[in-house]
Design a protein around this motif. Structure first.
Motif, PDB file in Angstrom:
ATOM      1  N   VAL A 105     -34.889  23.173  18.344  1.00  0.00           N
ATOM      2  CA  VAL A 105     -34.282  24.455  18.683  1.00  0.00           C
ATOM      3  C   VAL A 105     -34.249  25.315  17.425  1.00  0.00           C
ATOM      4  O   VAL A 105     -33.802  24.887  16.370  1.00  0.00           O
ATOM      5  CB  VAL A 105     -32.849  24.256  19.222  1.00  0.00           C
ATOM      6  CG1 VAL A 105     -32.184  25.578  19.482  1.00  0.00           C
ATOM      7  CG2 VAL A 105     -32.881  23.404  20.485  1.00  0.00           C
ATOM      8  N   SER A 106     -34.753  26.547  17.548  1.00  0.00           N
ATOM      9  CA  SER A 106     -34.803  27.438  16.384  1.00  0.00           C
ATOM     10  C   SER A 106     -33.761  28.550  16.441  1.00  0.00           C
ATOM     11  O   SER A 106     -33.634  29.325  15.507  1.00  0.00           O
ATOM     12  CB  SER A 106     -36.186  28.066  16.278  1.00  0.00           C
ATOM     13  OG  SER A 106     -36.407  28.937  17.367  1.00  0.00           O
ATOM     14  N   ASN A 107     -33.043  28.644  17.552  1.00  0.00           N
ATOM     15  CA  ASN A 107     -32.057  29.713  17.749  1.00  0.00           C
ATOM     16  C   ASN A 107     -32.682  31.097  17.694  1.00  0.00           C
ATOM     17  O   ASN A 107     -32.035  32.071  17.347  1.00  0.00           O
ATOM     18  CB  ASN A 107     -30.907  29.603  16.757  1.00  0.00           C
ATOM     19  CG  ASN A 107     -30.043  28.410  17.029  1.00  0.00           C
ATOM     20  OD1 ASN A 107     -29.820  28.047  18.172  1.00  0.00           O
ATOM     21  ND2 ASN A 107     -29.570  27.774  15.978  1.00  0.00           N
ATOM     22  N   GLU A 108     -33.931  31.205  18.026  1.00  0.00           N
ATOM     23  CA  GLU A 108     -34.630  32.481  18.115  1.00  0.00           C
ATOM     24  C   GLU A 108     -34.596  32.934  19.573  1.00  0.00           C
ATOM     25  O   GLU A 108     -34.831  32.152  20.483  1.00  0.00           O
ATOM     26  CB  GLU A 108     -36.093  32.333  17.683  1.00  0.00           C
ATOM     27  CG  GLU A 108     -36.276  31.960  16.231  1.00  0.00           C
ATOM     28  CD  GLU A 108     -36.128  33.142  15.290  1.00  0.00           C
ATOM     29  OE1 GLU A 108     -36.454  34.272  15.714  1.00  0.00           O
ATOM     30  OE2 GLU A 108     -35.679  32.923  14.160  1.00  0.00           O
ATOM     31  N   VAL A 109     -34.310  34.203  19.781  1.00  0.00           N
ATOM     32  CA  VAL A 109     -34.292  34.768  21.121  1.00  0.00           C
ATOM     33  C   VAL A 109     -35.412  35.787  21.204  1.00  0.00           C
ATOM     34  O   VAL A 109     -35.524  36.661  20.351  1.00  0.00           O
ATOM     35  CB  VAL A 109     -32.940  35.445  21.435  1.00  0.00           C
ATOM     36  CG1 VAL A 109     -32.971  36.145  22.775  1.00  0.00           C
ATOM     37  CG2 VAL A 109     -31.815  34.424  21.377  1.00  0.00           C
ATOM     38  N   ARG A 117     -27.828  41.088  14.734  1.00  0.00           N
ATOM     39  CA  ARG A 117     -28.619  40.224  13.852  1.00  0.00           C
ATOM     40  C   ARG A 117     -27.846  39.718  12.645  1.00  0.00           C
ATOM     41  O   ARG A 117     -28.388  39.023  11.810  1.00  0.00           O
ATOM     42  CB  ARG A 117     -29.872  40.968  13.398  1.00  0.00           C
ATOM     43  CG  ARG A 117     -30.861  41.162  14.513  1.00  0.00           C
ATOM     44  CD  ARG A 117     -32.196  41.662  13.986  1.00  0.00           C
ATOM     45  NE  ARG A 117     -33.197  41.617  15.032  1.00  0.00           N
ATOM     46  CZ  ARG A 117     -33.546  42.634  15.796  1.00  0.00           C
ATOM     47  NH1 ARG A 117     -32.954  43.793  15.630  1.00  0.00           N
ATOM     48  NH2 ARG A 117     -34.465  42.502  16.722  1.00  0.00           N
TER      49      ARG A 117
END
Length: 59
Positions: free
Chosen positions: A2-6, A19
């Motif tokens: 999981v990269s926590n990128e949306v 951000r």
């Protein structure tokens, strides 16, 4: 992993993307208004920015 990128794939113009680093206790309304005001209404007073953000969210 999981990269926590949306990734916003559509309707990005309707999304608010904060951000900044998230405080451990989470974001307060005042912190979100301060962020909104800095980006979109730097010459406005806080109550005016809060009202504009609220109305945007309501719509």
């Amino acid at each position: 992993m999981v990269s926590n990128e949306v990734e916003i794939v559509r309707n990005a113009e309707n999304c608010l993307v904060y951000r900044g680093p998230l405080p451990v206790q989470g974001l307060t309304w005042r912190q979100i208004v301060t962020w909104w005001q800095a980006l979109h209404m730097p010459d406005a007073e806080e109550p005016e920015a809060a009202d504009a953000l609220y109305r945007r969210q309501y719509r």
